[in-house]
Design a protein around this motif. Structure first.
Motif: not given
Length: 503
Positions: A119-123, A125-129, A188-196
């Motif tokens: 979360e604190k990395s400079p990656v 934002e899309v990849r970070k999520k 998980l409901q907020g993050y699941a769609a960010a996974l493949p």
């Protein structure tokens, strides 16, 4: 205290650096010690941190949990001195529960550190999520295991990076398992769609996919009896995996790794040279062997080889044996009556009335002594469909319930499909049986029985005439494991085991 803090902080920043495109990245042990200031500076370092989050899984999904979840149920038992399978566990003698507790919280510790660092990395934002989503999903996996095994457990998501946080965490008491699951489902409901949105077998290195996150949502929501939430998540998995009939049943063998039907497998490997991550699960599912030969209960089985050293085998209950039709193709895969049409000695007659061994689904070709390199199958699409059938039945969408269970039954044989929905209660009874037929050995049965509220009665009924020690020792509180006395003391008494101690 300062020494303890230094040790934990060092562990939190211990990760294996990713070198090139190593296909076994998730199997590697950490070998580099770094400080947070030196890490999380690019995507590769974030991925390396996440690799560390997978490592404790191989110490959780192993023979200890397998025996607990499958050989202390209505489906099978183990006639041995193993305290877990005889229900001789206690806070002073917690059996496999101590290792599971330690490894699960180690995984949570790694996940918390990785999530904060990413979360604190400079990656970007899309990849970070997406990277955070992987860590969030793995953290949920560890809490899913803990709450399913112990019930209410300590819950925290902070990175233990200061003395104050350490003191807080070590003094945590039990948090309601219902609340833990509710919190994790919402996360998980907020993050699941960010996974493949792919089958896990199509994800590089078989890392977690969106379907892993959705299945965890479903399983935890079902523990909380929130069937609409579970059903919504399961439908997301169905969009990716499609019709079950396209996946051959032989792919459910543990030796067949990362097959298209799999949603999550814990990665193990065995080779004559190089990296080894092994379990001893197959030892408890293999027929008795004659010395240094390839003869197993009277039959030569060259694929198993001469080096295996199997333990006393898990024995199926009469109830479990009765669930299969004689022509069910799953029968001689999960129950070992024969090998290449030759009957083992243990079944007493050719009509299958004797006790079989456990079947070839679990065997490990070329097992070396007690070490097998089979992957452990934790989540499969058939599991998701049966959960969908259960949720649809609970929400009274009977047409979906029927269609979902028939996908599983129909893969075994079109003759097994239900032609009509038999009624809500009757359909639920069939769900219980079909989950047994399909998923034996996949770490589900005890947790299913506890989730359904029938663990004690189901085990008591099926062990009454088959294994007296289990029947005599079984108590209602055995549905959950005790927290060890050492953990209770470490918490300064904030943890306790009232079901076991009466206090």
């Amino acid at each position: 205290m300062k020494k303890k803090l230094s040790t934990i902080l060092l562990a939190l920043t211990t990760f294996s650096l990713l070198v090139g495109a190593c296909k076994n990245a998730l199997l590697e042990d950490p070998n580099s010690f770094v400080t947070p200031g030196q890490f999380f500076n690019n995507e590769n370092q974030c991925i390396a941190a996440l690799n560390g989050c997978y490592i404790p899984l191989t110490s959780i999904f192993n023979s200890g949990l397998m025996l607990t979840n499958e050989a202390t149920t209505d489906l099978a038992y183990l006639n041995s001195s193993y305290i877990d399978t005889k229900f001789e566990i206690s806070p002073a003698n917690p059996g496999m529960g101590q290792s599971l507790w330690t490894q699960s919280y180690k995984g949570i510790m790694f996940c918390n550190a990785a999530i904060e660092g990413i979360e604190k990395s400079p990656v970007d934002e899309v990849r970070k999520k997406a990277l955070v989503a992987e860590g969030v999903t793995l953290r949920a996996m560890y809490y899913y295991v803990l709450t399913s095994t112990f019930g209410d457990v300590p819950f925290y998501t902070e990175n233990v990076s200061t003395l104050e946080i350490l003191q807080k965490v070590t003094r945590l008491g039990r948090t309601s398992a219902v609340q833990i699951r509710k919190t994790l489902v919402e996360e998980l409901q907020g993050y699941a769609a960010a996974l493949p949105a792919k089958r896990t077998s199509d994800v590089i290195d078989n890392r977690v996919s969106g379907s892993v996150a959705y299945l965890l949502i479903a399983k935890m929501a079902m523990w909380n009896k929130d069937y609409p939430t579970a059903l919504t998540a399961l439908k997301e998995i169905q969009k990716v995996y499609g019709q079950l009939i396209q996946y051959p049943y032989i792919d459910t063998y543990f030796r067949n790794k990362n097959t298209p039907e799999s949603i999550f497998e814990v990665q193990f490997t065995w080779s004559a040279a190089g990296l080894k991550k092994t379990s001893s699960v197959a030892c408890y599912f293999t027929p008795a062997k004659s010395g240094s030969t390839d003869t197993y209960d009277g039959i030569s089985i060259p694929e198993l080889g001469t080096k295996a050293n199997p333990f006393a085998s898990i024995t199926p209950s009469a109830y479990f044996m009765s669930l299969y039709e004689l022509d069910d193709p799953r029968r001689n895969i999960i129950l070992g009556y024969t090998y290449e049409d030759k009957w083992f000695k243990r079944p007493q007659s050719a009509n299958g009335t004797g006790k079989p061994w456990m079947g070839a689904k679990f065997w490990c070709p070329g097992m070396d002594n007690v070490a097998d390199g089979n992957n452990q199958k934790v989540f499969r699409y058939a599991d998701a469909l049966l959960l969908m059938a259960e949720c649809a039945n609970e929400t009274e969408d009977f047409s979906l319930a029927l269609a979902s269970i028939n996908e599983v039954k129909g893969r075994a044989s079109v003759d097994y499909k239900l032609t009509t929905h038999p009624g809500k209660a009757e359909f639920f009874e069939e769900i219980k049986k079909e989950r047994a037929r399909e998923l034996m050995g996949e770490y589900t049965r005890k947790w299913d029985l506890v989730r359904w509220g029938i663990f004690y009665d189901a085990v008591k009924a099926t062990t009454a005439t088959e294994f007296v020690d289990i029947n005599n020792n079984l108590r209602r509180y055995h549905e959950y494991y005790p927290i060890s006395d050492s953990e209770v003391m470490r918490s300064s008494g904030n943890l306790s085991n009232p079901a076991y101690t009466g206090q």
